[in-house]
Enzyme design. Structure first.
Site, short mmCIF file in Angstrom:
data_model
loop_
_atom_site.label_atom_id
_atom_site.label_comp_id
_atom_site.label_asym_id
_atom_site.label_seq_id
_atom_site.Cartn_x
_atom_site.Cartn_y
_atom_site.Cartn_z
N SER A 11 20.84 22.80 39.10
CA SER A 11 20.23 23.99 38.48
C SER A 11 18.91 23.67 37.79
O SER A 11 18.48 24.41 36.91
CB SER A 11 21.21 24.61 37.48
OG SER A 11 21.53 23.68 36.44
N ILE A 14 13.92 22.24 41.05
CA ILE A 14 13.94 22.38 42.50
C ILE A 14 15.01 23.38 42.93
O ILE A 14 14.77 24.26 43.75
CB ILE A 14 14.17 21.01 43.17
CG1 ILE A 14 12.94 20.11 42.94
CG2 ILE A 14 14.44 21.16 44.66
CD1 ILE A 14 13.08 18.72 43.51
N CYS A 129 9.03 15.18 48.31
CA CYS A 129 7.90 16.10 48.30
C CYS A 129 6.66 15.44 48.89
O CYS A 129 5.91 16.04 49.67
CB CYS A 129 7.64 16.61 46.88
SG CYS A 129 7.23 15.33 45.66
N GLY A 162 10.81 16.87 36.98
CA GLY A 162 11.98 16.99 36.13
C GLY A 162 12.76 15.69 36.04
O GLY A 162 12.36 14.66 36.61
N PRO A 163 13.90 15.71 35.34
CA PRO A 163 14.71 14.50 35.18
C PRO A 163 15.14 13.88 36.50
O PRO A 163 15.17 12.66 36.63
CB PRO A 163 15.91 15.00 34.37
CG PRO A 163 15.44 16.22 33.67
CD PRO A 163 14.44 16.85 34.59
N GLY A 164 15.47 14.73 37.50
CA GLY A 164 15.90 14.20 38.79
C GLY A 164 14.80 13.43 39.48
O GLY A 164 15.02 12.34 40.00
N ASN A 287 4.38 20.31 44.56
CA ASN A 287 5.39 19.35 45.01
C ASN A 287 6.75 20.00 45.14
O ASN A 287 7.54 19.69 46.04
CB ASN A 287 5.46 18.15 44.06
CG ASN A 287 5.63 18.55 42.61
OD1 ASN A 287 4.84 19.34 42.06
ND2 ASN A 287 6.65 18.02 41.94
#
Length: 312
Positions: A11, A14, A129, A162-164, A287
Site C-alpha cells: 500500500s 507504487i 523502474c 519510498g522505503p521499499g 520512476n
C-alpha cells in the site's frame, strides 16, 4: 468479455499509483482487493474511500477475503525479501503474479521488447523502474548492432523513493544489470541508481551508454527513435532529452572493457527524461509511473490471454 479481478499487495507509493491507474484506465482489469500491513497508510485509506476491499494483515489477510477465489492476477509492490512467500501463496492458488519488486523469480518483462513472450508464465518480473526506462534503448541498439556493453544511470528524486525502493538498492542494481543483458541483448550490463535530494524535486533522468559494432549511427538513431515512440504509447511522459550522441572507436583508439576485451565500434549515449502522469505522486515521480504503467500493460495482456482460454 468482462474484466479480470486483481489484487495489489503493498500500500505504498507504487501500489497506490497502480491502483489508481487500474481504476482510471483499464478496460480489462477490476480492482478487487488492496493489501497492506499498516492500517494507517495513506494507500489503504484511499482504497477504502474508493470502495475497494482492504486488509492490513498482508497476504494472510488477502487469503481470508471473500473475493480471494475470484482474483486472477496479483501484483506485488512490496519488497524483494517478501516476494518469495507472496509468490508461493499466489501461484500455488493458480493465480498469476506480476512482480514489481527486484526479486526476479519469474522472467523479466519489458512490454516493448518481450511483452508477448511470457503471458502464460505464473510469475513475471517487471525488472526495475530504471530497467523499464533504459532496457528498451539497449534493445533498440541490439536490434541493429552487436552490443558489447551497456551501462545505465537512473537518477530519481529522493522524494519519490519510498522505503521499499530504498531497501532494495542492491537488488535494483543486480536485477537491472541482468535485464540489460538478458532482455536488452548486451554482452555485459551495468546499472547505477542515484537518489537526488535536489529541491525542487527533479524528474526521473536516465542515461544509457552502449558500445556496439555492426551498424552505423543513422541505423542506431532510427532504431532508438522508433523504440521511444513505442514506449510513449503507455508512458506519454517518456522522451529523449536531447539528440542521440555518438563517438567512434577505431583501430587507432580502441576501447577496452575489463573481462570482455578490446573493441572497435560506436559508443552511443542516450539521455532520457520520464515525466509521471501524476495519478498519485507529482509529475517528477516518473520512476513510479513507468513501473506501474508497464505492470498494467503486461497484466492486461496476461488477463486477456487467460480470459480467451477460459472462453474456449
Amino acid at each position: 468479455m468482462g474484466k479480470m479481478k486483481v489484487a495489489i499487495i503493498g500500500s505504498g507509493n507504487i501500489g497506490t499509483d497502480l491502483m489508481i491507474k487500474i481504476m482510471r484506465n483499464s478496460d480489462v482489469l477490476e480492482m478487487a482487493a488492496f493489501v497492506g500491513i499498516d492500517p494507517q497508510s495513506d494507500g489503504l485509506k484511499r482504497a477504502a474511500r474508493m470502495g475497494i476491499a482492504i486488509t492490513h494483515e498482508g497476504i494472510a489477510g488477502l487469503e481470508k477475503m471473500d473475493v480471494w477465489p475470484e482474483i486472477g492476477i496479483v501484483f506485488d509492490a512490496t519488497s524483494a525479501g517478501a516476494h518469495k512467500h507472496h509468490n508461493e501463496v499466489v501461484t500455488s492458488a493458480g493465480k498469476a503474479m506480476v512482480d514489481l519488486t527486484p526479486a526476479a523469480i519469474g522472467p523479466y518483462v519489458i512490454p516493448v521488447v518481450n511483452g508477448d513472450e511470457h503471458l502464460d508464465a505464473p510469475n513475471v518480473n517487471m525488472v526495475t523502474c530504471g530497467g523499464q526506462a533504459t532496457i528498451p534503448i539497449v534493445a533498440a541498439v541490439s536490434s541493429v548492432a552487436e552490443v558489447h556493453y551497456g551501462e545505465i544511470v537512473a537518477s530519481i528524486s529522493s522524494k519519490s523513493a519510498g522505503p521499499g525502493t530504498r531497501a532494495n538498492i542492491d537488488e535494483f542494481t543486480e536485477t537491472t544489470s541482468r535485464g540489460i543483458e538478458e532482455v536488452g541483448g548486451a554482452a555485459k550490463g551495468k546499472a547505477i541508481i542515484v537518489l537526488n535530494p535536489a529541491e525542487p524535486p527533479m524528474m526521473m533522468r536516465d542515461t544509457v551508454f552502449t558500445l556496439s559494432s555492426g551498424a552505423d549511427e543513422a541505423e542506431i538513431e532510427a532504431a532508438i527513435e522508433v523504440q521511444v515512440a513505442k514506449v510513449q504509447k503507455y508512458v506519454p511522459g517518456y522522451r529523449l532529452k536531447q539528440k542521440v550522441q555518438f563517438e567512434r572507436f577505431g583501430a587507432n583508439n580502441p576501447v577496452t572493457i575489463p573481462g570482455l576485451g578490446t573493441f572497435e565500434g560506436i559508443k552511443t549515449s542516450v539521455f532520457l527524461e520520464v515525466e509521471g502522469a501524476a495519478h498519485y505522486l507529482p509529475a517528477y515521480a516518473g520512476n513510479l509511473d513507468i513501473m506501474t504503467s508497464a505492470a498494467l500493460k503486461t497484466a492486461e495482456k496476461m488477463a486477456e490471454r487467460r480470459m480467451d482460454k477460459e472462453a474456449v
